[in-house]
Every structure is written in C-alpha cells, then in structure tokens.
Write a protein that holds these residues in place. Structure first.
Motif, short mmCIF file in Angstrom:
data_model
loop_
_atom_site.label_atom_id
_atom_site.label_comp_id
_atom_site.label_asym_id
_atom_site.label_seq_id
_atom_site.Cartn_x
_atom_site.Cartn_y
_atom_site.Cartn_z
N THR A 175 3.28 10.83 -6.09
CA THR A 175 4.27 11.48 -7.15
C THR A 175 3.91 11.85 -8.37
O THR A 175 4.17 12.95 -8.94
N VAL A 176 2.94 11.05 -8.93
CA VAL A 176 2.37 11.35 -10.43
C VAL A 176 1.57 12.36 -10.30
O VAL A 176 1.63 13.46 -10.94
N LEU A 177 0.76 12.42 -9.05
CA LEU A 177 -0.34 13.61 -8.93
C LEU A 177 0.47 14.94 -8.63
O LEU A 177 0.03 15.85 -9.26
N GLY A 178 1.25 14.65 -7.62
CA GLY A 178 2.05 16.01 -7.13
C GLY A 178 2.87 16.50 -8.58
O GLY A 178 2.75 17.96 -8.57
N VAL B 122 0.89 -1.19 0.06
CA VAL B 122 0.00 -0.15 0.04
C VAL B 122 0.79 1.25 0.10
O VAL B 122 0.78 2.27 -0.79
N ALA B 123 1.93 1.30 0.82
CA ALA B 123 2.75 2.17 0.88
C ALA B 123 3.67 2.67 -0.33
O ALA B 123 3.57 3.82 -0.99
N VAL B 124 3.77 1.54 -1.32
CA VAL B 124 4.37 1.78 -2.55
C VAL B 124 3.32 2.40 -3.60
O VAL B 124 3.94 3.30 -4.29
N ILE B 125 2.31 1.93 -3.64
CA ILE B 125 1.35 2.18 -4.46
C ILE B 125 0.83 3.82 -4.32
O ILE B 125 0.85 4.59 -5.01
N VAL B 126 0.81 4.13 -3.15
CA VAL B 126 0.38 5.44 -2.64
C VAL B 126 1.21 6.33 -2.90
O VAL B 126 1.06 7.42 -3.38
N THR B 127 2.64 6.06 -2.73
CA THR B 127 3.89 6.92 -2.99
C THR B 127 3.89 7.27 -4.50
O THR B 127 4.07 8.43 -5.04
#
Length: 79
Positions: free
Chosen positions: A52-55, A43-48
């Motif tokens: 990153t893409v959205l930011g 979950v941490a890797v997916i959310v990161t």
C-alpha cells in the motif's frame, strides 16, 4: 462436494456418518496448524502494508511526472 463431505462424521467419503464438526475441532486443536496460520496472517498484513505504501508513493510520483510533462508540452507548443 468437498465442503459437504468435510462435515461428515465418518472418515470415509464414500459413506455418510452424519453431520459433525469433528474434523474442524481437530484442526482447531492442532498447534502447528494454528502457528502456521498466525505466521501467514502476519506476513499478509506486513506485505499488504508495504504494498500500500509503495503503490501510493508510485502513484503520486507518476501523477507528478504526467503533470510536469503535460505542462511543458503545453507551454512549448504555444511558442
């Protein structure tokens, strides 16, 4: 203090039974705990990655918006 007591051979925090990795071995052999760690890391890797893409996309959009506003202000004030 808690970290030091985690290496205690004794199960009681009031008496020192010697240095041991016993409790860490028990944690490493707990399948439910290991499965939950795997899910947490996934979950941490997916959310990161998503963040990153959205930011990055939002930063690019803001930069373009600021540039376009400043260029129109510049040109309209010269007239």
């Amino acid at each position: 203090m808690l970290i030091v007591l985690s290496f205690n051979e004794s199960g009681l925090p009031t008496s020192w039974g010697g240095f041991s990795l016993k409790w860490y071995r028990e944690l490493a052999s707990n399948e439910e705990l290991l499965a939950s760690i795997r899910v947490t890391l996934l979950v941490a890797v997916i959310v990161t990655a998503i963040s990153t893409v959205l930011g990055t996309l939002l930063a690019i959009g803001l930069q373009r918006t600021v540039r376009s506003r400043s260029s129109t202000r510049c040109c309209s004030s010269r007239r």
